[in-house]
Motif scaffolding. Sequence first.
Motif: not given
Length: 370
Positions: A131-133, A140-144, A166-176, A207-213
Motif C-alpha cells: 500500500t505504501n509503495i 489513480d486506482v490501487i489494489m489491496c 481478508i486480513a490483508w485487506a483490513r491492513r491495506c485499508r488501515q495503511a492507505h 468497505g472499498f472504493d471498488g471491488y475486484a474478482i
Amino acid sequence: MSHFEVIASDPHCGARRGVLTTAHGPVQTPAFMPVGTAGTVKGLTPDQIEATGAGIVLANTYHLMLRPGAEVVERVGGLHRFMAWDRPILTDSGGYQVFSLSALTRIDDEGVEFASHVDGAKVHLNAEIATNIQNRLGADVIMCFDECTPFPAEPERLEKAVARTIAWARRCRQAHRRDGQLLFGIVQGGIDLALRSHCAEEIVRIGFDGYAIGGLSVGEGHEHMVRTVEHTAALLPADRPRYLMGVGMPADIVAAVRAGVDMFDCVLPTRNGRNAFAFTRQGPLRLRNSVHIDSTEPIEDGCDCYACRNFTRGAIRHFFNCSEMLGPILLTVHNLRFYQRLMAEIRLQIEQGGFDCWAATALARDDSVR
C-alpha cells in the motif's frame, strides 16, 4: 462517497454502462486496461496507446518496486510523469506475483518473501509495504494485497488464501494514506462459490472504493470462470466498480460484462501481438504463416488502426520474419485497437438496451469475439 456512476444498464442481464471518476479524469466503463508492467506498454509511446482508444492503463507494483524503485519514481514526479501518461493509471499490488512467481516465494500470514527474479535478492512484501509503495507511485486506482492460488488448489490452501486476503485487506485499508487515490478490495476463493461468498461478504464489510474478482484465468476454463464471475459479481455493491483481474479473452470479457463486470486487464493483446498473433472479428490471424507472404490485405477489413490503414499483411509478415521491431509494434497497435473497438461496441449496445441479445449472438459465433 461513490466515485462511480451507472448511466445505463441492460434490462435483460447484469451489464451496465458507467463512468469511474478519478483524479486524472473519467474512465468510461466497461473498460479494458492495457498492461504496462514496468511503466510502459511494451513497444508503444503514450500517444500510440491513446490513439487506440485506451482511457486507463495498468502498471505493476512488484516490478516497479524492484526497478527503478518507488523512490526514483517519486523523484521524477510520480508515475504519471514517469510514464508520460496524463490519464488514469491503476497499479496492482504485487499479490499476483505470489502466484506467478510461486517458485521464488515464501508466504505466511504476515506477508511474502520473494527471491527477486532480477538478481535473486530477498524482497519482503506485505499489505502495508504494498500500500505504501502504491501511495508513493501515485496511481489513480490501487489494489489491496491478496493471495492468488493456482488451479486446482486443495480446499485447505484456498481457505488459508481467503483468510489472508481478508486480513490483508483490513491492513491495506488501515495503511492507505493518499487522498484522492481509490483503493479496491479483492475477492478470492478459486471456483469454490461458498468461499467466494464468504470472501465477498467480508471484503464488502470492510468497505472499498471498488471491488475486484481475482484468482481467475489461471487454468479453470471458460465455463468455471463464467460461473464464478456470475456468482461473485452479484455479491458486490451496485454503486461501486467491479474489476475482473487478468481476464482478457474477448469471449470471457463479453460473458463477464453480461454478469455486471466493469473493468478488465490482460497481457493477451500485447503479448500475442509481439508473437505475430492478431485478433480480428473474423477470427485470429497468425502473421508468420506463408499464406500471408504476398497478401495486400490489411490485418482486418474495417479496422481504423494505424497498422490497418498503412500496412499489408505481407509487409507485416516480412517484418516479423526479418526480426524488425516494427512488426511487433504494428500488431500491438492493432490488437489494442481491436480490444478498444470491442469495448466501445459493448458500451454502445448497453446504452441502446440491446447488449444481451448482441452478446448471445457474439458468444454463439466463435470467430466473432474469441
